[in-house]
Design a protein around this motif. Structure first.
Motif, PDB file in Angstrom:
ATOM      1  N   ALA A 240      -7.408  -3.133  -4.823  1.00 41.72           N
ATOM      2  CA  ALA A 240      -7.211  -4.527  -4.426  1.00 41.72           C
ATOM      3  C   ALA A 240      -5.933  -4.729  -3.633  1.00 41.72           C
ATOM      4  O   ALA A 240      -5.918  -5.391  -2.601  1.00 41.72           O
ATOM      5  CB  ALA A 240      -7.200  -5.426  -5.668  1.00 41.72           C
ATOM      6  N   ARG A 241      -4.834  -4.165  -4.090  1.00 41.90           N
ATOM      7  CA  ARG A 241      -3.537  -4.356  -3.436  1.00 41.90           C
ATOM      8  C   ARG A 241      -2.667  -3.126  -3.692  1.00 41.90           C
ATOM      9  O   ARG A 241      -2.825  -2.456  -4.709  1.00 41.90           O
ATOM     10  CB  ARG A 241      -2.857  -5.628  -3.962  1.00 41.90           C
ATOM     11  CG  ARG A 241      -2.772  -5.676  -5.471  1.00 41.90           C
ATOM     12  CD  ARG A 241      -1.976  -6.886  -5.939  1.00 41.90           C
ATOM     13  NE  ARG A 241      -2.620  -8.119  -5.559  1.00 41.90           N
ATOM     14  CZ  ARG A 241      -3.488  -8.767  -6.329  1.00 41.90           C
ATOM     15  NH1 ARG A 241      -3.817  -8.269  -7.510  1.00 41.90           N
ATOM     16  NH2 ARG A 241      -4.030  -9.893  -5.939  1.00 41.90           N
ATOM     17  N   PRO A 242      -1.703  -2.838  -2.799  1.00 42.72           N
ATOM     18  CA  PRO A 242      -0.815  -1.669  -2.994  1.00 42.72           C
ATOM     19  C   PRO A 242       0.333  -1.952  -3.946  1.00 42.72           C
ATOM     20  O   PRO A 242       1.442  -1.450  -3.756  1.00 42.72           O
ATOM     21  CB  PRO A 242      -0.315  -1.386  -1.578  1.00 42.72           C
ATOM     22  CG  PRO A 242      -0.310  -2.720  -0.923  1.00 42.72           C
ATOM     23  CD  PRO A 242      -1.474  -3.487  -1.504  1.00 42.72           C
ATOM     24  N   LEU A 243       0.096  -2.742  -4.971  1.00 45.48           N
ATOM     25  CA  LEU A 243       1.162  -3.129  -5.884  1.00 45.48           C
ATOM     26  C   LEU A 243       1.668  -1.942  -6.695  1.00 45.48           C
ATOM     27  O   LEU A 243       2.877  -1.753  -6.860  1.00 45.48           O
ATOM     28  CB  LEU A 243       0.654  -4.239  -6.810  1.00 45.48           C
ATOM     29  CG  LEU A 243       1.627  -4.764  -7.856  1.00 45.48           C
ATOM     30  CD1 LEU A 243       2.832  -5.403  -7.193  1.00 45.48           C
ATOM     31  CD2 LEU A 243       0.946  -5.766  -8.769  1.00 45.48           C
ATOM     32  N   ASP A 244       0.751  -1.115  -7.193  1.00 51.10           N
ATOM     33  CA  ASP A 244       1.158   0.017  -8.013  1.00 51.10           C
ATOM     34  C   ASP A 244       1.975   1.031  -7.223  1.00 51.10           C
ATOM     35  O   ASP A 244       2.931   1.611  -7.744  1.00 51.10           O
ATOM     36  CB  ASP A 244      -0.080   0.691  -8.608  1.00 51.10           C
ATOM     37  CG  ASP A 244      -0.799  -0.199  -9.602  1.00 51.10           C
ATOM     38  OD1 ASP A 244      -0.112  -1.014 -10.243  1.00 51.10           O
ATOM     39  OD2 ASP A 244      -2.030  -0.098  -9.723  1.00 51.10           O
ATOM     40  N   ASP A 245       1.606   1.257  -5.971  1.00 54.43           N
ATOM     41  CA  ASP A 245       2.343   2.223  -5.155  1.00 54.43           C
ATOM     42  C   ASP A 245       3.764   1.735  -4.867  1.00 54.43           C
ATOM     43  O   ASP A 245       4.730   2.509  -4.972  1.00 54.43           O
ATOM     44  CB  ASP A 245       1.599   2.457  -3.840  1.00 54.43           C
ATOM     45  CG  ASP A 245       0.218   3.053  -4.064  1.00 54.43           C
ATOM     46  OD1 ASP A 245       0.068   3.824  -5.036  1.00 54.43           O
ATOM     47  OD2 ASP A 245      -0.704   2.750  -3.296  1.00 54.43           O
ATOM     48  N   PHE A 246       3.916   0.466  -4.517  1.00 55.35           N
ATOM     49  CA  PHE A 246       5.252  -0.074  -4.300  1.00 55.35           C
ATOM     50  C   PHE A 246       6.066  -0.090  -5.594  1.00 55.35           C
ATOM     51  O   PHE A 246       7.271   0.199  -5.579  1.00 55.35           O
ATOM     52  CB  PHE A 246       5.155  -1.499  -3.736  1.00 55.35           C
ATOM     53  CG  PHE A 246       4.993  -1.554  -2.253  1.00 55.35           C
ATOM     54  CD1 PHE A 246       6.044  -1.242  -1.410  1.00 55.35           C
ATOM     55  CD2 PHE A 246       3.789  -1.924  -1.683  1.00 55.35           C
ATOM     56  CE1 PHE A 246       5.896  -1.295  -0.031  1.00 55.35           C
ATOM     57  CE2 PHE A 246       3.634  -1.976  -0.312  1.00 55.35           C
ATOM     58  CZ  PHE A 246       4.688  -1.660   0.515  1.00 55.35           C
ATOM     59  N   LEU A 247       5.431  -0.430  -6.689  1.00 54.39           N
ATOM     60  CA  LEU A 247       6.140  -0.490  -7.963  1.00 54.39           C
ATOM     61  C   LEU A 247       6.614   0.893  -8.396  1.00 54.39           C
ATOM     62  O   LEU A 247       7.715   1.043  -8.944  1.00 54.39           O
ATOM     63  CB  LEU A 247       5.230  -1.100  -9.031  1.00 54.39           C
ATOM     64  CG  LEU A 247       5.856  -1.363 -10.392  1.00 54.39           C
ATOM     65  CD1 LEU A 247       6.996  -2.353 -10.269  1.00 54.39           C
ATOM     66  CD2 LEU A 247       4.809  -1.872 -11.371  1.00 54.39           C
TER      67      LEU A 247
END
Length: 454
Positions: A240-247
């Motif tokens: 859905a979103r690259p949130l985990d990669d940035f986090l």
């Protein structure tokens, strides 16, 4: 966190001198790292629910506040124990062991969660789907079906090794011959496989996902009951979103930057993990998640501010750790306690000023990138002008049509004729919306234009 520290003290007291059971001393911090990962998954759902209730106007606001919630929670859970050890217990050796354990455990756990777990879930769903397709088939028909699949795979490999043109018997998907062959195969295999995918999907609607709704890939009754690429991707998880990669990069950056005096090898561990992470993310995007949709954005949003604040905080924490280690006192033994604090504050301001100067001098977009972008923009404008000229020449009326148009016979008909000519020209489709809009703009009336009908 306090319970884990208590268990850690007990493990150090009983097993620190043991040769065979010394590994038990690292077990409480490993459990604490796993607790951080699990609590992040739980809090992620809570943050999504809160963001939905807050009902932001735009997607950018929604993403920014979601990132803010998750970053604050992760900052407390990931770095809270390290701050407690560094500034309350003041144990540098324990800080080094805790930082190394948390960093390595988190990197290994996240790589496994990103690749192995989704890959296994996909295989289990695919196996379940295959079982539902073939459980009503007899042993003989199942063997024939497997043999047909093997023959098709072998023939495709042979065709790749020795490619043939469509004239030599290789039908394409869009050709009439290929459609006839597919329909003939579907009619032949329909008797052997009475349980098609459409009947399975009518019975079980558990495969419905947010990305790919069920009616888009439900096959027809006369089609060949084989899994398509859309059906294979429907059992995968949604990116859905690259949130985990940035986090992940944010937490790793904090481990390296905030407490680098305690564990200088953290940067080496982060480098090795990032080299592995390149292939891990490639495997995840290509094999374990549904095909993501690209979206153009101007920057990375709230992550930029988070990284900048973390950089400023890292300078402060490192200066405090240097002052707490006694380095200033060993260099200047006769210096008072207030003088030591003053030197640490001056050092912090000097480093922050150097950081700000470097940030100003180094541009966000390099000079050569701006030159190449300007060149491409110039080429685009020139191509647009050429296409506009060609289109204007093709859209001009012929000389015969111009000769057949009536000329105004009286002076009063001049404005009326100009207005009709403008309406006719506005009906021709122009190349840009602004040109079409300008052709419909209303001109101011003149004194002799009273008889004109708008």
């Amino acid at each position: 966190m306090l319970v884990v520290f208590t268990v850690q003290d007990l493990a150090d007291f009983y097993f620190s001198e043991s040769f065979f059971f010394h590994w038990i001393c690292y077990l409480p911090m490993i459990v604490y790292a796993l607790m951080i990962v699990i609590s992040d998954k739980i809090y992620r759902r809570l943050a999504l629910i809160l963001n939905d209730w807050e009902n932001y106007r735009t997607d950018d606001e929604y993403e920014d506040f979601l990132i803010t919630k998750i970053v604050l929670f992760q900052f407390v859970t990931a770095f809270g124990s390290l701050f407690y050890i560094a500034f309350v217990l003041r144990d540098m050796k324990r800080l080094q062991e805790t930082l190394a354990t948390l960093l390595i455990t988190r990197q290994v756990t996240q790589n496994i969660m990103e690749t192995v777990v989704p890959f296994m879930i996909e295989k289990l769903k695919l196996s379940s789907l295959t079982y539902k397709m073939t459980r009503s088939m007899s042993d003989g028909s199942l063997r024939r079906h497997v043999e047909n699949v093997r023959n098709k795979r072998q023939s495709s490999v042979e065709q790749e090794e020795s490619p043939r043109t469509p004239r030599e018997g290789l039908f394409t998907l869009g050709s009439p011959e290929g459609q006839e062959v597919r329909q003939r195969k579907g009619l032949e295999t329909e008797k052997e496989q009475p349980r098609t995918l459409s009947s399975i999907f009518r019975e079980d609607f558990s495969l419905k996902t947010e990305r790919l709704p069920l009616p888009e890939f439900k096959p027809s009754h006369d089609s060949n009951p084989e899994l398509t690429q859309a059906e294979l991707e429907s059992v995968m998880s949604v990116y859905a979103r690259p949130l985990d990669d940035f986090l992940e990069m944010f937490i790793q950056f904090g481990y390296v930057l905030l407490f680098s005096p305690a564990f200088p090898l953290a940067a080496v561990c982060a480098l090795i993990n990032n080299l592995i992470e390149i292939r891990v993310d490639a495997f995840k995007l290509c094999n374990t998640v549904q095909r993501p949709f690209g979206r153009r954005v101007k920057d990375i949003g709230a992550w930029q501010k988070s990284m900048e604040l973390l950089g400023i905080l890292g300078v402060m924490v490192n200066c405090v750790l240097i002052g707490q280690s006694g380095l200033v006192q060993r260099i200047w033994p006769e210096l008072s306690w207030g003088g030591q604090i003053l030197i640490i504050v001056v050092l912090e301001h000097v480093i922050l000023a150097i950081k700000m100067i470097i940030d100003i001098l180094v541009p966000d977009v390099p000079h050569w990138v701006r030159i190449e972008t300007a060149k491409q923009e110039h080429f685009r404008r020139e191509a647009f002008k050429r296409e506009s000229r060609l289109l204007s020449h093709t859209q001009t009326p012929s000389s015969d049509q111009q000769n057949n148009q009536p000329e105004p016979s009286t002076p009063d008909a001049g404005p009326r004729f100009n207005r009709l000519d403008q309406i006719n020209r506005s009906k021709r489709r122009s190349i840009t919306p602004m040109v079409r809009l300008s052709s419909f703009t209303r001109k101011p009336r003149k004194d002799n234009d009273d008889n004109c009908i708008d």
